[in-house]
Design an enzyme around this catalytic site. Structure first.
Site, PDB file in Angstrom:
ATOM      1  N   SER A  90     -16.444 -33.567  -8.422  1.00 50.46           N
ATOM      2  CA  SER A  90     -16.265 -32.175  -8.027  1.00 50.46           C
ATOM      3  C   SER A  90     -17.518 -31.604  -7.406  1.00 50.46           C
ATOM      4  O   SER A  90     -18.606 -31.707  -7.977  1.00 50.46           O
ATOM      5  CB  SER A  90     -15.884 -31.326  -9.226  1.00 50.46           C
ATOM      6  N   HIS A  98     -15.697 -24.515 -10.109  1.00 52.69           N
ATOM      7  CA  HIS A  98     -15.431 -24.970 -11.478  1.00 52.69           C
ATOM      8  C   HIS A  98     -16.542 -25.879 -12.009  1.00 52.69           C
ATOM      9  O   HIS A  98     -16.487 -26.294 -13.156  1.00 52.69           O
ATOM     10  CB  HIS A  98     -14.040 -25.611 -11.588  1.00 52.69           C
ATOM     11  N   ASP A 115     -12.540 -22.272  -4.776  1.00 53.02           N
ATOM     12  CA  ASP A 115     -13.235 -23.207  -5.661  1.00 53.02           C
ATOM     13  C   ASP A 115     -14.618 -23.593  -5.105  1.00 53.02           C
ATOM     14  O   ASP A 115     -14.993 -24.761  -5.123  1.00 53.02           O
ATOM     15  CB  ASP A 115     -12.388 -24.457  -5.934  1.00 53.02           C
TER      16      ASP A 115
END
Lengths: 459, 421
Positions: free
Chosen positions: B170, B50, B81
């Site tokens: 992230s 993402h 992910d």
């Protein structure tokens, strides 16, 4: 020249002179107007409803607007109808007769001793012509119950005329309570006030700077269905509380044809409805109608171009509903670029939610009802499958609610046994409810195409 | 801090991405910031799916030395992910820049309460280290649209940590005190404190190895939605530690064709016993199907009522719910191909058509009446089975603009629209 003008004026004066003064008319016509109170009895709640109605005959029959009762409410849930006269706290008992599918009106009838002094709206002379732009109309509004439904006078002028698809006029301001009659200045019955339209406003407050809101006045309306669209249908008193017979076509998701589309398809000023979905073995299916067909005419009558575009869908729907099951209908249809003529025999509307058998299991905390033809449309299964039952109501905080059951869940299995019929579900659930030693039971439910196993812990 | 930890710090990068978005009826470029960790001497950077997606047009990596270099996407896997980038090594050589690489630790050895550190770029604050513990080393967390609308978490469990993880963390590593990478920080609960999740290093290593070879992870699809039995064993009369509940079976999927139904209890998969009493046991079961080669036979031992039957399914290739996206700029229209998963979610009978992602006010599509969520099934007399057909029709329109009849569905209602030049 001046002589002619003079004589017209004299004629007008004569007409006006013949009519009684408005206050006098108002007091007379109050006798055609009532407030109706009733209760919608749900599993755990009892919801009071008050609506306005118009007396239509000497038998004490009163019509109420279609929107007064939600379509899923079963007639058995409608309780304790009471009729109040304007300005009075006394009420008379009435019974519910049902809803007419074509007009949408609900019919109630007063008990005999409560009818004295009522005057049906048909008693007043009907306006011979549709009102013209700028004509003045007047009507009656009723205050709320705490003010004894005190009547008050409203009047306004015709601002525009529309076909929705019935002939309807919109006035400059509110002219009557929705469901009540409207008259012209000569005292003639001009039409019936409809639920009012939403109006756009901007809302300003400390935190909001001109947020758009739509407001709907529920007490008064400026929209009037003309007498010529009301009087012919007053006789449609339902023969049964279900409102049957109801003609059935069997195609769903009808969409209006955009004028731009008509132009592109070289259909000129013709309107039409696009058919999205046809239920198997329905009258529409058996006539050979197909998805994506555009219906252009019914019994040789081209579908009119109405504003807004979507009104043509109501027009078509009413053309079906004004007919009877078994009637034959001829449809002209555009399929791709070819025109097709179809003959169709209308059927009987499949059982509606309001007619479905249902049962409330109070201890378990939910209501199940039988799985209907219309449910198979929603759940996209082939119609006619009677498998399973629908959850109609879930009591908040109950055992099933805690387990995650929701209204409109489709119960497929109870305790691992597939449910083939409504009665089977009733038996199983009754046994579970009666068994005081039961610690749990298991439901298999479908929700939006996904299936879940729910474990209900009892006690 | 240990020497290993200092070296790890030199392997953590900041990632700035510019990518195409198709949301509002037009192709727009948006920017984002994330973190990553260099895992090999040939410049591979592991980050989140993402953070960098295939729609990225510009990826810039800031090294520990605060030098910026460009990078390219090597592989992408939204299910875990994870995304793999490669730094532009030529540029690095030219500019005489160097970097450190991180070492993986064994995420299976982690224990609850163990101290861990999150390193990354939260809210753009480059090179931030936060400290916490492993709160749970086997967390089930599946999200059908968790990675920019793509599914995630069906095939792996997550490490949960209370080390502060904020947007921008992230893709950065979760590391032990000796600087070993045990996870890739991926997400936090919005509105909660100290509930962060990371992809275990074990999963990350396997996926990265596949991505570097193939650019994507090919998985098998069976179409079974499992749910934990969680003390329903007695109801289903099962022996202890056996079975997993079938919550739903995708319409038209291999499992559906094999006759599997919701409410069945799966006892064995290809002869191997399955135990799905608890939610965190579900991803390994899904993974055991996903890791089969596409087209494999899948023998499903099923308990249905009192019967035990064996059903045979043949797996298909797993597809994402997000189809290809495109912008038809003169119409002010952006669309996404209807995927199998999308069709299933919306109970569409087939995958015909493209979903409208957005329309630009005042442009032909909006003027015609099309709106977000409509499914365009036909243009003129041509059914849109593939996005390519739409593109061809649009090109023809661009060459010679004339009014087009468009058929679209909304909640299964078919409407016709005219798009005019």
């Amino acid at each position: 020249m001046s002589c002619i003008r003079h004589s017209i004026l004299a004629f007008l004066l004569a007409v006006t002179a013949a009519a009684a003064p408005l206050p006098e008319q108002f007091n007379e016509r109050l006798k055609s107007v009532v407030a109706v109170e009733f209760f919608i009895q749900a599993e755990t709640e009892r919801q009071p409803v008050t609506v306005l109605g118009t007396v239509i005959d000497d038998a004490g029959t009163v019509i109420l607007p279609g929107a007064a009762i939600m379509p899923n409410v079963a007639p058995a849930q409608l309780r304790d109808f009471k009729v109040y006269r304007p300005g009075s706290s006394e009420s008379s008992v009435a019974v519910y007769l049902g809803q007419d599918a074509f007009t949408g009106w609900h019919f109630v009838r007063l008990e005999e001793k409560g009818r004295a002094g009522l005057v049906p709206v048909t008693h007043w002379r009907a306006a011979q012509a549709d009102p013209a732009l700028s004509d003045e109309l007047w009507g009656i509004g009723l205050r709320n119950k705490d003010e004894d439904f005190q009547p008050y006078f409203l009047s306004s002028r015709v601002a525009m005329m529309m076909k929705l698809p019935q002939k309807t006029v919109v006035l400059g301001t509110d002219v009557a309570g929705p469901g009540l009659p409207v008259f012209n200045t000569a005292g003639e019955f001009a039409g019936l006030a409809q639920p009012s339209f939403g109006q756009n406003f901007l809302m300003f407050s400390r935190n909001q700077r001109g947020n758009p809101v739509v407001l709907v006045n529920v007490e008064e309306s400026s929209v009037v269905l003309l007498a010529s669209e009301v009087l012919p249908y007053l006789g449609r008193v339902p023969k049964s509380v279900t409102g049957r017979p109801i003609a059935w076509f069997g195609a769903y998701g009808l969409q209006p044809m955009d004028p731009e589309v008509a132009k592109l398809l070289k259909l000129g000023n013709q309107s039409g409805v696009v058919v999205s979905d046809i239920m198997k073995s329905s009258p529409a299916d058996e006539s050979g109608l197909q998805e994506r067909d555009i219906v252009l005419a019914i019994d040789g009558q081209p579908l009119p171009r109405l504003k807004p575009d979507r009104v043509v869908v109501s027009y078509f729907g009413q053309e079906i509903l004004r007919r009877q099951p078994g009637d034959t209908v001829n449809l002209s249809v555009l399929r791709g670029t070819t025109r097709v003529e179809l003959k169709l025999k209308l059927g009987d509307e499949p059982k509606l939610v309001r007619e479905a058998d249902r049962h409330y299991f109070e201890k378990l905390g939910f209501t199940v009802r039988e799985f209907l033809y219309n449910d198979s449309i929603l759940h996209r299964t082939s119609p006619g499958t009677t498998e399973g039952v629908m959850v109609h109501f879930v009591k908040p905080g109950s055992a099933v609610a805690t387990a995650g059951l929701r209204p409109d869940d489709w119960v497929r299995e109870i305790d691992g046994a597939p449910i083939k019929a409504y009665v089977q579900a009733l038996e199983k659930l009754s046994t579970i409810e009666a068994d005081k030693t039961r610690a749990e039971f298991v439901l298999l439910v479908s929700r939006a195409g996904e299936t879940q196993v729910l474990r209900v812990k009892l006690n | 801090m240990s020497r290993g930890f200092n070296r790890l710090l030199d392997a953590v990068v900041r990632i700035d991405v510019r990518e195409i978005e198709f949301n509002d009826g037009a192709k727009r470029i948006t920017g984002g910031v994330g973190s990553g960790v260099i895992i090999s001497n040939d410049g591979l950077v592991l980050t989140n799916a993402h953070v960098v997606s295939p729609q990225a047009v510009e990826i810039s990596v800031t090294l520990a030395s605060l030098e910026r270099v460009n990078a390219k996407l090597v592989g992408w896997d939204h299910w875990t992910d994870l995304a793999l980038l490669r730094i532009d090594l030529d540029a690095l050589k030219r500019r005489k820049l160097s970097f450190a690489t991180a070492d993986f630790g064994d995420s299976d050895d982690l224990f609850v309460g163990q101290t861990v550190f999150a390193v990354g770029t939260p809210h753009g604050l480059t090179r931030t280290v936060t400290r916490g513990i492993i709160s749970n080393n086997n967390r089930y967390f599946e999200d059908s649209r968790g990675v920019n609308g793509y599914e995630t978490g069906a095939f792996n469990t997550w490490l949960q940590t209370d080390a502060a993880i904020n947007p921008g963390n992230s893709g950065g590593p979760l590391v032990t005190e000796d600087g070993k990478v045990v996870g890739i920080n991926s997400r936090g609960y919005v509105g909660a404190d100290n509930l962060g999740f990371a992809i275990p290093a074990k999963v990350a290593r396997t996926v990265a190895a596949t991505l570097v070879k193939a650019g994507a992870v090919t998985r098998s699809y069976g179409g079974i939605g499992f749910r934990e039995l969680q003390d329903l064993e007695s109801f289903y009369a099962l022996s202890a530690n056996t079975g997993v509940l079938v919550a739903n079976v995708d319409v038209g999927s291999p499992a559906a064709k094999a006759g599997l139904r919701a409410g069945d209890v799966v006892l064995t998969l290809n002869g191997r016993k399955v135990d799905g009493r608890f939610p965190e046991q579900l991803p390994p079961i899904q993974q055991s199907i996903a890791s089969l080669p596409v087209g494999s036979a899948l023998k499903v031992g099923v308990k249905r009522g009192d019967q035990v039957v064996e059903l045979l399914a043949v797996t298909e290739k797993l597809e994402s719910r997000v189809g290809e996206e495109w912008a038809f700029e003169k119409w002010g229209l952006t669309v996404r191909k209807v995927s199998r998963a999308y069709a299933r979610e919306n109970q569409l009978p087939e995958t015909t058509g493209v979903v409208v992602l957005g329309v630009q006010p005042g442009y032909p599509a909006a003027e015609a009446g099309l709106a977000r969520g409509d499914i365009i099934t036909k243009v003129g007399s041509k059914t849109i089975a593939e996005l390519a057909q739409f593109k061809t029709l649009y090109e023809a329109y661009e060459a010679a603009p004339e009014a087009q009849l468009v058929e679209a569905q909304r909640n299964r209602r078919i409407s016709l629209y005219v798009i005019k030049p």
